[in-house]
Scaffold this motif. Sequence first.
Motif, PDB file in Angstrom:
ATOM      1  N   UNK A 106      14.861  -9.703  14.045  1.00 41.27           N
ATOM      2  CA  UNK A 106      13.693  -8.822  14.118  1.00 41.27           C
ATOM      3  C   UNK A 106      14.108  -7.356  14.203  1.00 41.27           C
ATOM      4  N   UNK A 107      15.141  -7.058  14.990  1.00 42.19           N
ATOM      5  CA  UNK A 107      15.599  -5.672  15.106  1.00 42.19           C
ATOM      6  C   UNK A 107      16.129  -5.157  13.769  1.00 42.19           C
ATOM      7  N   UNK A 108      16.903  -5.991  13.071  1.00 43.48           N
ATOM      8  CA  UNK A 108      17.400  -5.579  11.755  1.00 43.48           C
ATOM      9  C   UNK A 108      16.263  -5.389  10.768  1.00 43.48           C
ATOM     10  N   UNK A 109      15.244  -6.250  10.844  1.00 46.98           N
ATOM     11  CA  UNK A 109      14.099  -6.111   9.948  1.00 46.98           C
ATOM     12  C   UNK A 109      13.320  -4.830  10.241  1.00 46.98           C
ATOM     13  N   UNK A 110      13.181  -4.467  11.515  1.00 46.80           N
ATOM     14  CA  UNK A 110      12.483  -3.230  11.870  1.00 46.80           C
ATOM     15  C   UNK A 110      13.225  -2.018  11.313  1.00 46.80           C
ATOM     16  N   UNK A 111      14.545  -1.992  11.470  1.00 47.56           N
ATOM     17  CA  UNK A 111      15.331  -0.852  11.005  1.00 47.56           C
ATOM     18  C   UNK A 111      15.252  -0.724   9.482  1.00 47.56           C
ATOM     19  N   UNK A 112      15.476  -1.833   8.786  1.00 47.34           N
ATOM     20  CA  UNK A 112      15.478  -1.778   7.321  1.00 47.34           C
ATOM     21  C   UNK A 112      14.090  -1.445   6.767  1.00 47.34           C
ATOM     22  N   UNK A 113      13.051  -1.995   7.371  1.00 47.70           N
ATOM     23  CA  UNK A 113      11.703  -1.708   6.881  1.00 47.70           C
ATOM     24  C   UNK A 113      11.291  -0.276   7.174  1.00 47.70           C
ATOM     25  N   UNK A 114      11.613   0.220   8.364  1.00 49.21           N
ATOM     26  CA  UNK A 114      11.231   1.603   8.684  1.00 49.21           C
ATOM     27  C   UNK A 114      11.972   2.596   7.790  1.00 49.21           C
ATOM     28  N   UNK A 115      13.264   2.390   7.617  1.00 49.69           N
ATOM     29  CA  UNK A 115      14.046   3.312   6.787  1.00 49.69           C
ATOM     30  C   UNK A 115      13.663   3.180   5.323  1.00 49.69           C
ATOM     31  N   UNK A 116      13.678   1.957   4.810  1.00 50.85           N
ATOM     32  CA  UNK A 116      13.390   1.751   3.395  1.00 50.85           C
ATOM     33  C   UNK A 116      11.961   2.113   3.026  1.00 50.85           C
ATOM     34  N   UNK A 117      10.997   1.730   3.870  1.00 50.58           N
ATOM     35  CA  UNK A 117       9.598   2.032   3.568  1.00 50.58           C
ATOM     36  C   UNK A 117       9.320   3.520   3.636  1.00 50.58           C
ATOM     37  N   UNK A 118       9.940   4.215   4.599  1.00 50.53           N
ATOM     38  CA  UNK A 118       9.737   5.662   4.697  1.00 50.53           C
ATOM     39  C   UNK A 118      10.300   6.378   3.475  1.00 50.53           C
ATOM     40  N   UNK A 119      11.493   5.998   3.049  1.00 48.01           N
ATOM     41  CA  UNK A 119      12.097   6.640   1.887  1.00 48.01           C
ATOM     42  C   UNK A 119      11.310   6.340   0.613  1.00 48.01           C
ATOM     43  N   UNK A 120      10.971   5.062   0.422  1.00 47.93           N
ATOM     44  CA  UNK A 120      10.234   4.695  -0.787  1.00 47.93           C
ATOM     45  C   UNK A 120       8.824   5.278  -0.768  1.00 47.93           C
ATOM     46  N   UNK A 121       8.167   5.252   0.385  1.00 46.33           N
ATOM     47  CA  UNK A 121       6.823   5.820   0.463  1.00 46.33           C
ATOM     48  C   UNK A 121       6.802   7.308   0.203  1.00 46.33           C
ATOM     49  N   UNK A 122       7.806   8.025   0.704  1.00 46.19           N
ATOM     50  CA  UNK A 122       7.867   9.469   0.456  1.00 46.19           C
ATOM     51  C   UNK A 122       8.120   9.748  -1.019  1.00 46.19           C
ATOM     52  N   UNK A 123       8.987   8.949  -1.640  1.00 48.70           N
ATOM     53  CA  UNK A 123       9.261   9.154  -3.060  1.00 48.70           C
ATOM     54  C   UNK A 123       8.021   8.884  -3.910  1.00 48.70           C
ATOM     55  N   UNK A 124       7.232   7.875  -3.540  1.00 46.69           N
ATOM     56  CA  UNK A 124       6.026   7.563  -4.308  1.00 46.69           C
ATOM     57  C   UNK A 124       4.912   8.573  -4.080  1.00 46.69           C
ATOM     58  N   UNK A 125       4.891   9.192  -2.912  1.00 43.60           N
ATOM     59  CA  UNK A 125       3.771  10.070  -2.566  1.00 43.60           C
ATOM     60  C   UNK A 125       4.028  11.537  -2.886  1.00 43.60           C
ATOM     61  N   UNK A 126       5.270  12.012  -2.702  1.00 44.83           N
ATOM     62  CA  UNK A 126       5.504  13.460  -2.755  1.00 44.83           C
ATOM     63  C   UNK A 126       6.394  13.911  -3.906  1.00 44.83           C
ATOM     64  N   UNK A 127       7.244  13.038  -4.424  1.00 44.03           N
ATOM     65  CA  UNK A 127       8.134  13.450  -5.505  1.00 44.03           C
ATOM     66  C   UNK A 127       7.467  13.204  -6.851  1.00 44.03           C
ATOM     67  N   UNK A 128       7.763  14.054  -7.799  1.00 42.80           N
ATOM     68  CA  UNK A 128       7.188  13.951  -9.129  1.00 42.80           C
ATOM     69  C   UNK A 128       8.271  13.572 -10.130  1.00 42.80           C
ATOM     70  N   UNK A 129       8.055  12.441 -10.796  1.00 44.29           N
ATOM     71  CA  UNK A 129       9.020  11.946 -11.780  1.00 44.29           C
ATOM     72  C   UNK A 129       8.291  10.961 -12.678  1.00 44.29           C
ATOM     73  N   UNK A 130       8.894  10.656 -13.789  1.00 43.31           N
ATOM     74  CA  UNK A 130       8.302   9.720 -14.736  1.00 43.31           C
ATOM     75  C   UNK A 130       8.376   8.295 -14.170  1.00 43.31           C
ATOM     76  N   UNK A 131       7.303   7.556 -14.356  1.00 42.19           N
ATOM     77  CA  UNK A 131       7.271   6.173 -13.902  1.00 42.19           C
ATOM     78  C   UNK A 131       6.817   5.991 -12.471  1.00 42.19           C
TER      79      UNK A 131
END
Length: 303
Positions: A106-131
């Motif tokens: 559970x601890x490993x899942x929390x770390x990976x989800x918080x880090x990965x989801x934050x990075x991916x969510x920021x890229x989808x919401x704020x960065x501009x790129x094709x696709x």
Amino acid sequence: MSVLDKVRPARPGTPAAAREPRVTDEHGRRVRPLELTLRYLLLLAVLALTAGPFLWQVSTSLKGPTEDIFSSPPTFLPRHPTLHNYERVAQTIPVWDYALNSLRVAAASVVTNCVGSALAGYALARLRYRGRSVATLVFVLAMLVPVEGIIIAQFTTMRELGLNNTLIGVVLPGAVGAMNVLLMRNAFRNLPYEIEEAAYVDGADVWQRFWRIALPSVRGTLAVVAIFAFMGAWDDFLWPLIVLSDPSRFTLTIGLNYLHGTFANDERLVAAGTVIAVAPLIALFACLQRYFFRGVGEGAVKG
């Protein structure tokens, strides 16, 4: 804020009926007593349906061997409360070893989800790129695929990577959840663009804007992701049952299943094991509840 009790100071000569407290809703409209009574009755009914079974399990786990748990009418409060059932659970199965394995997963899942989801969510919401729109659609479609439909492919992948019968193999398929990514994306989209534009003018790069401006503004959503990831990993039963074969690596859900299968007639042991499994979830929610209720509606400018 939902229902508030607002007591207005009475003026001299005000009738006694006008001095009574007025119950109003979030819009300031007065709530009639009948409507308020119906609301509380509905809340009590929902509370009984949701918390009632767990409270009954707690009561059963505290009952001694001489008490009849199947009496009619049933007795909710134990006559002689005891913790002996919890000791018997620890003596029957290595429950604390299983709990430690579940905590690691559970601890490993929390770390990976918080880090990965934050990075991916920021890229989808704020960065501009094709696709970017296509990538968002892929995450939405990933939520529609049932776990049972891809579990064979997951097992084959873990076997090819040599991760079968390891806790890493339990964590890896759920390291970043699609729903968590979309939650973080929506939270970042609610942030005003003017804040990041000002930071960009001051010379801040992408990582600085993400780490110092965007991420601290979505701590509530990050807490939601952490709770969801912890609950999903802690309660998961099917995938650990498939990928794990060594009893020393079993998680708590699999261990409690063995307890139920061996002692199906002793409901007190099953109830005690259930309480042990649920207690960490309650503790986690108690620690993060003030961030949890902030939800995804964050991003306001703080002066």
